[in-house]
Enzyme design. Sequence first.
Site, PDB file in Angstrom:
ATOM      1  N   SER A  41       0.873  -1.181   0.000  1.00  0.00           N
ATOM      2  CA  SER A  41       0.000   0.000   0.000  1.00  0.00           C
ATOM      3  C   SER A  41       0.906   1.225   0.000  1.00  0.00           C
ATOM      4  O   SER A  41       1.148   1.849   1.014  1.00  0.00           O
ATOM      5  CB  SER A  41      -0.916   0.000   1.226  1.00  0.00           C
ATOM      6  OG  SER A  41      -0.160  -0.001   2.422  1.00  0.00           O
ATOM      7  N   HIS A 154      -3.287  -6.234   2.736  1.00  0.00           N
ATOM      8  CA  HIS A 154      -2.329  -7.185   3.308  1.00  0.00           C
ATOM      9  C   HIS A 154      -2.943  -8.544   3.635  1.00  0.00           C
ATOM     10  O   HIS A 154      -2.270  -9.399   4.208  1.00  0.00           O
ATOM     11  CB  HIS A 154      -1.693  -6.601   4.588  1.00  0.00           C
ATOM     12  CG  HIS A 154      -0.805  -5.425   4.315  1.00  0.00           C
ATOM     13  ND1 HIS A 154      -0.283  -4.639   5.312  1.00  0.00           N
ATOM     14  CD2 HIS A 154      -0.340  -4.902   3.150  1.00  0.00           C
ATOM     15  CE1 HIS A 154       0.461  -3.684   4.778  1.00  0.00           C
ATOM     16  NE2 HIS A 154       0.432  -3.823   3.466  1.00  0.00           N
ATOM     17  N   GLU A 163      -4.503  -2.414   9.293  1.00  0.00           N
ATOM     18  CA  GLU A 163      -3.727  -2.865  10.453  1.00  0.00           C
ATOM     19  C   GLU A 163      -4.406  -2.543  11.774  1.00  0.00           C
ATOM     20  O   GLU A 163      -4.768  -1.389  12.024  1.00  0.00           O
ATOM     21  CB  GLU A 163      -2.334  -2.200  10.436  1.00  0.00           C
ATOM     22  CG  GLU A 163      -1.558  -2.531   9.182  1.00  0.00           C
ATOM     23  CD  GLU A 163      -0.258  -1.741   9.052  1.00  0.00           C
ATOM     24  OE1 GLU A 163       0.267  -1.246  10.065  1.00  0.00           O
ATOM     25  OE2 GLU A 163       0.213  -1.635   7.906  1.00  0.00           O
ATOM     26  N   GLU A 204       1.699  -9.369   7.347  1.00  0.00           N
ATOM     27  CA  GLU A 204       2.531  -8.893   8.455  1.00  0.00           C
ATOM     28  C   GLU A 204       2.425  -9.794   9.680  1.00  0.00           C
ATOM     29  O   GLU A 204       2.825  -9.418  10.779  1.00  0.00           O
ATOM     30  CB  GLU A 204       2.169  -7.447   8.790  1.00  0.00           C
ATOM     31  CG  GLU A 204       2.476  -6.514   7.637  1.00  0.00           C
ATOM     32  CD  GLU A 204       2.323  -5.043   7.983  1.00  0.00           C
ATOM     33  OE1 GLU A 204       1.882  -4.725   9.104  1.00  0.00           O
ATOM     34  OE2 GLU A 204       2.646  -4.217   7.121  1.00  0.00           O
ATOM     35  N   ASP A 241      -4.016   1.428  11.642  1.00  0.00           N
ATOM     36  CA  ASP A 241      -3.636   1.996  10.343  1.00  0.00           C
ATOM     37  C   ASP A 241      -4.604   1.447   9.294  1.00  0.00           C
ATOM     38  O   ASP A 241      -4.412   0.341   8.786  1.00  0.00           O
ATOM     39  CB  ASP A 241      -2.193   1.623   9.961  1.00  0.00           C
ATOM     40  CG  ASP A 241      -1.846   2.122   8.545  1.00  0.00           C
ATOM     41  OD1 ASP A 241      -2.628   2.919   7.992  1.00  0.00           O
ATOM     42  OD2 ASP A 241      -0.799   1.711   8.008  1.00  0.00           O
ATOM     43  N   GLU A 285      -2.922   5.970  12.261  1.00  0.00           N
ATOM     44  CA  GLU A 285      -2.062   6.279  11.102  1.00  0.00           C
ATOM     45  C   GLU A 285      -2.914   6.310   9.840  1.00  0.00           C
ATOM     46  O   GLU A 285      -3.803   5.462   9.667  1.00  0.00           O
ATOM     47  CB  GLU A 285      -0.995   5.174  11.004  1.00  0.00           C
ATOM     48  CG  GLU A 285      -0.083   5.302   9.791  1.00  0.00           C
ATOM     49  CD  GLU A 285       0.796   4.057   9.629  1.00  0.00           C
ATOM     50  OE1 GLU A 285       1.166   3.440  10.656  1.00  0.00           O
ATOM     51  OE2 GLU A 285       1.078   3.689   8.486  1.00  0.00           O
ATOM     52  N   ASP A 312       1.539   8.556   6.869  1.00  0.00           N
ATOM     53  CA  ASP A 312       2.385   7.590   6.154  1.00  0.00           C
ATOM     54  C   ASP A 312       2.375   7.940   4.664  1.00  0.00           C
ATOM     55  O   ASP A 312       3.242   8.667   4.173  1.00  0.00           O
ATOM     56  CB  ASP A 312       1.880   6.175   6.436  1.00  0.00           C
ATOM     57  CG  ASP A 312       2.547   5.102   5.582  1.00  0.00           C
ATOM     58  OD1 ASP A 312       3.571   5.398   4.950  1.00  0.00           O
ATOM     59  OD2 ASP A 312       2.045   3.955   5.541  1.00  0.00           O
ATOM     60  N   LYS A 337       9.795   5.313   6.965  1.00  0.00           N
ATOM     61  CA  LYS A 337      10.125   4.129   6.173  1.00  0.00           C
ATOM     62  C   LYS A 337      11.294   4.523   5.267  1.00  0.00           C
ATOM     63  O   LYS A 337      11.131   5.363   4.369  1.00  0.00           O
ATOM     64  CB  LYS A 337       8.937   3.729   5.297  1.00  0.00           C
ATOM     65  CG  LYS A 337       7.736   3.121   6.030  1.00  0.00           C
ATOM     66  CD  LYS A 337       6.561   3.027   5.064  1.00  0.00           C
ATOM     67  CE  LYS A 337       5.440   2.149   5.585  1.00  0.00           C
ATOM     68  NZ  LYS A 337       4.191   2.329   4.765  1.00  0.00           N
ATOM     69  N   HIS A 365       8.417  -1.002   9.430  1.00  0.00           N
ATOM     70  CA  HIS A 365       8.793  -1.999   8.415  1.00  0.00           C
ATOM     71  C   HIS A 365       7.961  -1.765   7.155  1.00  0.00           C
ATOM     72  O   HIS A 365       7.122  -0.863   7.128  1.00  0.00           O
ATOM     73  CB  HIS A 365       8.506  -3.408   8.951  1.00  0.00           C
ATOM     74  CG  HIS A 365       7.049  -3.621   9.251  1.00  0.00           C
ATOM     75  ND1 HIS A 365       6.458  -4.850   9.367  1.00  0.00           N
ATOM     76  CD2 HIS A 365       6.026  -2.718   9.441  1.00  0.00           C
ATOM     77  CE1 HIS A 365       5.172  -4.721   9.615  1.00  0.00           C
ATOM     78  NE2 HIS A 365       4.881  -3.450   9.676  1.00  0.00           N
ATOM     79  N   LYS A 388       6.535  -0.028  14.505  1.00  0.00           N
ATOM     80  CA  LYS A 388       5.646  -1.138  14.131  1.00  0.00           C
ATOM     81  C   LYS A 388       6.427  -2.053  13.208  1.00  0.00           C
ATOM     82  O   LYS A 388       7.093  -1.597  12.267  1.00  0.00           O
ATOM     83  CB  LYS A 388       4.347  -0.638  13.494  1.00  0.00           C
ATOM     84  CG  LYS A 388       4.490   0.113  12.185  1.00  0.00           C
ATOM     85  CD  LYS A 388       3.108   0.309  11.559  1.00  0.00           C
ATOM     86  CE  LYS A 388       3.201   0.715  10.113  1.00  0.00           C
ATOM     87  NZ  LYS A 388       1.901   0.862   9.463  1.00  0.00           N
TER      88      LYS A 388
HETATM   89  C1  LIG Z   1       3.575  -1.001   6.398  1.00  0.00           C
HETATM   90  C2  LIG Z   1       2.614  -0.540   5.594  1.00  0.00           C
HETATM   91  O1  LIG Z   1       2.284  -1.194   4.467  1.00  0.00           O
HETATM   92  P1  LIG Z   1       3.123  -1.219   3.105  1.00  0.00           P
HETATM   93  O2  LIG Z   1       4.517  -1.596   3.443  1.00  0.00           O
HETATM   94  O3  LIG Z   1       2.394  -2.222   2.270  1.00  0.00           O
HETATM   95  O4  LIG Z   1       3.051   0.197   2.578  1.00  0.00           O
HETATM   96  C3  LIG Z   1       1.833   0.656   5.928  1.00  0.00           C
HETATM   97  O5  LIG Z   1       0.926   1.038   5.181  1.00  0.00           O
HETATM   98  O6  LIG Z   1       2.104   1.305   6.938  1.00  0.00           O
HETATM   99 MG   LIG Z   2       0.580   2.857   6.727  1.00  0.00          MG
END
Ligand SMILES: C=C(OP(=O)(O)O)C(=O)O
Ligand SMILES: [Mg+2]
Length: 427
Positions: A41, A154, A163, A204, A241, A285, A312, A337, A365, A388
């Site tokens: 995503s 996911h 999430e 995850e 999230d 999030e 994010d 990230k 992650h 996370k």
């Molecule tokens: C970890 C996530 O998913 P992705 O790595 O698929 O973006 C997220 O959206 O926070």
């Molecule tokens: Mg996210």
Amino acid sequence: MKIQKIEAIEILDSRGNPTVEVNLKLEDGTTSRAMVPSGASTGEREAVEIRDGDPKRYGGKGVLKAVGNVNSTIAKAIENKHFNSQKEIDYFLMELDGTDNKSNIGANAILGVSMAFARAKATSSSIPLYQYLGGGNAHIMPVPCMNVINGGKHADNTIDFQEFMIAPHNASSFTEAIRMGEEVFHALKVVLKSKGFSTGVGDEGGFAPDLKSNEQAVEMILEGIHKAGYKAGNDVSICIDPASSEMWENGSYKFFKSSQKLVSSDDMVKLWESWVKQYPIVLLEDGLAENDWEGWKNLTEVLGSKVELVGDDIFCTNKRILQEAINKEVANSILIKLNQIGTVTETLETIELAYKNAYNCFVSHRSGETIDTFISDLTVGINAGHLKTGSGCRGERVEKFNQLMRIENELGKSAQFAGLKAFKNAL
Ligand SMILES: C=C(OP(=O)(O)O)C(=O)O
Ligand SMILES: [Mg+2]
């Protein structure tokens, strides 16, 4: 210290998709390895991950081009060259690429080199990676926000939101917090099983049952917390999230996996307001989509003083976008990230900007991961207080927790568990 040799190969991530591994050797013989994660995503403004597009290999997802870029363009430019600092090599790589979004050489190629260099320099200087990244004051052990129910992109189930995480904050150490989190995770399995739901897991490592509603996911978790002997809110709280950019369709939010219902941005904010009232939620999030800045402003006005609001997809670990958000008073925290921006230095610059403006940093992650534990060191290095990295049942996620337990052990008495104060406005 010169870089003697750099070499990349194509390896696999936790979804069985190809990704980039970089192996680096310094002149003094120090070797290091870095593996690059990959999201599902993803934010529209993330740095570009180069994939081959050859349908005959991994359905077009191969990364031989990115690997080739490390082994040719980057190797030619950096082998036998001396770099004084992380900043020096990362800016050199950015210039070599020459684009704003790393679309020339690829963020997956560049990040692998950047991370491998950081790790080699730390080893060569005989300091832990967290100290190399954050300096001598690195000592805060994070609350592990464990993703125990997976939905959205996911998992192949009926849950729209991506999430549902538990935050075991009432602990004396990270190691204790992990124990509490795992106990809840195992209790949740019993709860789901007793109600006839599947206990198979998503990308995850959280359970991925076909629940009747998004609310039911929270109810199941609350039961799990209780069953494990903890008090929701006091001992273990909840983080969400929904990855709502995935729900964004022509200016509305579509509950694309359950009811197919369309909801306005205002109504989404109302929904989050009622969830925060009803449930012990400490962090939300991507409560709204990356292209719904007006909605985000509204969300921040309504909930910004009550919970941590993490951006994010909307920020993509990008300091220019974060500055825009600071100016507009949008969110109060940023997800971190590394591969959204593509170098260690730019990630650290974004973190510095966030801290200067009293925004929290929530380290993360990607849904496609490897056993690389760089983010564990980064979390402690910047004293982020929370991260996370999935639930505790998939090797590539567990390895991040294990690295954090090693770091806690190494820090000894100077380690300090963040607890509830890690979350903005939670106290
Ligand atoms: C970890 C996530 O998913 P992705 O790595 O698929 O973006 C997220 O959206 O926070
Ligand atoms: Mg996210």
